[in-house]
Design an enzyme around this catalytic site. Structure first.
Site, PDB file in Angstrom:
ATOM      1  N   LEU A 293       0.856  -1.190   0.000  1.00 25.63           N
ATOM      2  CA  LEU A 293       0.000   0.000   0.000  1.00 25.63           C
ATOM      3  C   LEU A 293       0.893   1.242   0.000  1.00 25.63           C
ATOM      4  CD1 LEU A 293      -2.684   1.384   0.091  1.00 25.63           C
ATOM      5  CD2 LEU A 293      -2.880   0.851   2.512  1.00 25.63           C
TER       6      LEU A 293
ATOM      7  N   PHE B  94      -8.281   4.642  -3.987  1.00 27.67           N
ATOM      8  CA  PHE B  94      -9.021   5.891  -3.847  1.00 27.67           C
ATOM      9  C   PHE B  94      -8.223   7.053  -4.445  1.00 27.67           C
ATOM     10  CE2 PHE B  94     -10.646   3.189  -0.480  1.00 27.67           C
ATOM     11  CZ  PHE B  94     -12.012   3.363  -0.599  1.00 27.67           C
ATOM     12  N   ALA B  95      -8.953   7.995  -5.031  1.00 30.83           N
ATOM     13  CA  ALA B  95      -8.286   9.154  -5.633  1.00 30.83           C
ATOM     14  C   ALA B  95      -7.500   9.933  -4.589  1.00 30.83           C
ATOM     15  CB  ALA B  95      -9.302  10.058  -6.312  1.00 30.83           C
ATOM     16  N   ASP B  96      -7.956   9.892  -3.354  1.00 33.32           N
ATOM     17  CA  ASP B  96      -7.203  10.574  -2.293  1.00 33.32           C
ATOM     18  C   ASP B  96      -5.789  10.024  -2.176  1.00 33.32           C
ATOM     19  OD1 ASP B  96     -10.153  10.266  -1.657  1.00 33.32           O
ATOM     20  OD2 ASP B  96      -9.625  11.916  -0.311  1.00 33.32           O
TER      21      ASP B  96
ATOM     22  N   HIS C  66     -11.434   9.701   1.602  1.00 34.78           N
ATOM     23  CA  HIS C  66     -11.807   8.652   0.651  1.00 34.78           C
ATOM     24  C   HIS C  66     -12.905   9.119  -0.299  1.00 34.78           C
ATOM     25  CE1 HIS C  66      -9.836   6.472   3.913  1.00 34.78           C
ATOM     26  NE2 HIS C  66      -9.527   5.557   3.021  1.00 34.78           N
TER      27      HIS C  66
END
Lengths: 328, 301
Positions: free
Chosen positions: A62, A87-89, A133
């Site tokens: 990750l 997630f785009a975050d 998120h």
């Protein structure tokens, strides 16, 4: 595949595109956190490991920067990696690799090198994920020369745009609206059905007002347009699908006819893509405009988990904007 | 595990001579470019300093299909990979005919045909690309390509360096990382790298032959599927003991005539390259939007 089994949501449509592309091209591989054994947090890559093996479906730690940086190196070797950031975050953790490295490989090498990496990420609200998120960060990527930015709103477009992204020579940021992963949105076509990048789709015809919108907001605007039609206002709804390069010709042609333009997006208002489209429309269509170009957007705040519905543009907010424009 | 290589079985005398001559060329080029930078004729110029020995030796240990990832400071390695002095000067002068078209920091050579991609971005961002390239090579396994990632000790604690070591170790990537430059007082790099599955080999960065052999062995090891290696080729604080003259003498290349001939050859190469770069055209403003994206239809308005 029988018609009843056709992908009807974004998750299954993207998965089918990956299967089609991976069967056709042995250089296409998928990497990211949990994309293999787990099948992806949103199950988009479910079944790919069993089908294509661990050499092409690669579980990674990750570490968003590590995923994107590895994908860049793989592309320079000659592969066509599809990197999932979940997630785009998480893209913020890979921002340097995305904007300073991936986007600039072609430019810095004066066209000698291509880096055809597709970076997938779940964008926007819809999962109750709250402030870390739910980001919809297209403005960052549109502002980065060298990136193609895509945001589908239907399963058909999700499949077709992904196939086109995987056949191009540019890096593509592929924003997948989280709210649409499990929502029925019509069948994705069978087989190899690419949708060209950089070409908008007219979702609904109309001669009174042009609504430019994308991602999960397309459905909201379709609903608002239907209600407005009941009151005699015909809205043309345009989904750019590729947010950059933008199909400005399609938008300008519609605004030239309607004389009015409303832009609806989920991301925060200030510095958003809506501001850029507003500027482009007034540059191209100033003499056609009957009213100010108007925006309905998310707020200049992160997305709070408990207030998603208040944050995301609603049918009511879009209708209010339509009323304001038409009565100007 | 960490290892200090014995010196008695170094590379051939011919290779050592090539290293010494490569370093001599790099030294002369660097001196000339430093003067040009001081006079404002070229932009920000990253000198290689004593690291030029490790850069040259590491690059000479690679094979044609390999890809060398480094920073703008590693232009010396680009020379050793076959980039000509002419091309290097065009790049340093940001000329249109340079391989990178005059778009990067001087030194950040872009020559994929010679397997050289030097970055001027975040100082260790390229190490991830080396790890990814090596990961892909390991997955494919059908060729004998290896990634070489050069880096300076200043980035030894950076996130990118450590994530690259981690990912390379986990993936068994075909990559050789080479630390070059001053020691920088970095003591824990070895333990961290070993913890992530890299073999660590320590050599004296001033000893080109030792660096060459370490990188060559690490490359062979990577190709054999035994995983990535970190070759720590930093140099210490003490000045190097010169042995270049001895090498050239043993190679039969050192005589007053030969020395003068080599010096003259280097000087002539530099002056020719300088003259050509001086006279070469800068990129015109019409090139500004070229190669932002592949598709012509994508060019920005």
């Amino acid at each position: 595949m029988k018609t009843a089994e056709r992908p009807q949501n974004l998750a299954t449509a993207v998965r089918e595109a990956l299967v089609v592309a991976m069967e056709a091209d042995a250089d296409v591989c998928v990497l990211g956190t949990d994309v293999g054994e787990f099948g992806g947090v949103f199950r988009v890559t479910s079944g790919l490991l069993e089908r294509f093996g661990k050499e092409r479906v690669i579980d990674m730690p990750l570490d968003p920067a590590g995923v994107v940086g590895t994908a860049i190196g793989m592309a320079l070797y000659g592969l066509r990696p599809v990197a999932e950031l979940t997630f785009a975050d998480h893209a913020y953790g890979a921002f340097e690799q995305l904007t300073s490295e991936l986007a600039r490989v072609r430019y810095r090498s004066n066209g000698q090198l291509a880096c055809p990496v597709v970076v997938r990420m779940a964008a926007g609200a819809g999962g109750g994920g709250g402030i870390h998120h739910s980001a919809h960060p297209e403005a960052h990527f549109v502002h980065t020369p060298g990136l193609v930015v895509v945001c589908p709103s239907t399963p058909a477009d999700a499949k077709g745009l992904m196939l086109s992204a995987l056949r191009g020579e540019d890096p593509v940021v592929f924003l997948e609206p989280q709210a649409l992963y499990r929502r029925s949105g019509g069948d994705a076509p069978e087989g190899d059905a690419g949708v060209p990048l950089g070409v908008a789709r007219e979702v609904r015809a109309g001669s009174d007002l042009t609504i430019v919108t994308w991602g999960a907001m397309v459905r909201v605007c379709e609903d608002a347009a239907a209600k407005a039609a009941a009151d005699g206002v015909e809205c043309c709804v345009i989904d750019p699908r590729t947010l950059w390069p933008l199909d400005l010709d399609a938008i300008a042609a519609s605004v030239a006819e309607t004389g009015r333009c409303l832009i609806v997006h989920e991301a925060p208002r200030s510095g958003g893509l809506g501001a850029e489209i507003t500027a482009l429309v007034q540059e191209r269509c100033f003499l056609h405009l009957e009213a100010p170009v108007t925006r309905v957007t998310g707020f200049d705040t992160p997305v709070p988990a408990a207030l998603e519905d208040a944050y995301v543009p609603s049918v009511a907010r879009v209708l209010a904007a339509i009323d304001g424009i038409m009565s100007f | 595990m960490s290892a200090v290589l014995p010196l008695e079985t170094g590379p051939s005398l011919e290779v050592e001579a090539r290293i010494v001559e490569g370093v001599a060329l790099a030294s002369a080029v660097e001196a000339h470019l430093a003067n040009l930078a001081e006079a404002g004729h070229i932009g920000l110029f990253p000198p290689a300093g004593r690291a030029r020995v490790a850069m040259t030796a590491a690059a000479l240990a690679t094979e044609p299909g390999d890809m060398l990832f480094g920073t703008a400071r590693d232009w010396v390695a680009a020379l050793a990979r076959g980039v000509t002095v002419d091309d290097l000067f065009l790049q340093m002068f940001a000329r249109a005919s340079a391989s990178g078209g005059g778009r990067t920091l001087p030194g950040a050579v872009q020559d994929p045909a010679r397997g050289v991609v030097l970055s001027a971005g975040a100082p260790a961002a390229h190490l991830l690309h080396a790890a990814g390239f090596g990961h892909a090579a390991a997955l494919r396994g059908g060729d004998e390509r290896v990634a070489i990632g050069l880096f300076g000790s200043a980035v030894a604690f950076s996130q990118d360096a450590h994530r690259a070591f981690t990912l390379a170790g986990v993936a068994g990537a075909r990559v050789v990382f080479v630390a070059r430059g001053a020691d920088g007082g970095v003591g824990s790099l070895h333990r961290a790298a070993e913890g992530w599955g890299l073999r660590v080999v320590t050599v004296d960065g001033d000893d080109g032959g030792a660096v060459f052999r370490a990188v060559q062995r690490a490359r062979d090891r990577a190709l054999a599927g035994k995983g990535p290696t970190l070759v720590d080729a930093r140099h210490g604080d003490a000045p190097a003991v010169p042995h270049d003259a001895l090498v050239l003498q043993r190679a039969g290349r050192l005589s007053s005539e030969a020395e003068r001939a080599v010096d003259a050859e280097i000087r002539a190469a530099i002056m020719t390259a300088r003259s050509a770069a001086d006279g070469a055209a800068a990129p015109g403003p019409e090139t500004l939007p070229e190669h932002v994206r592949a598709e012509a239809a994508h060019e920005d308005r």
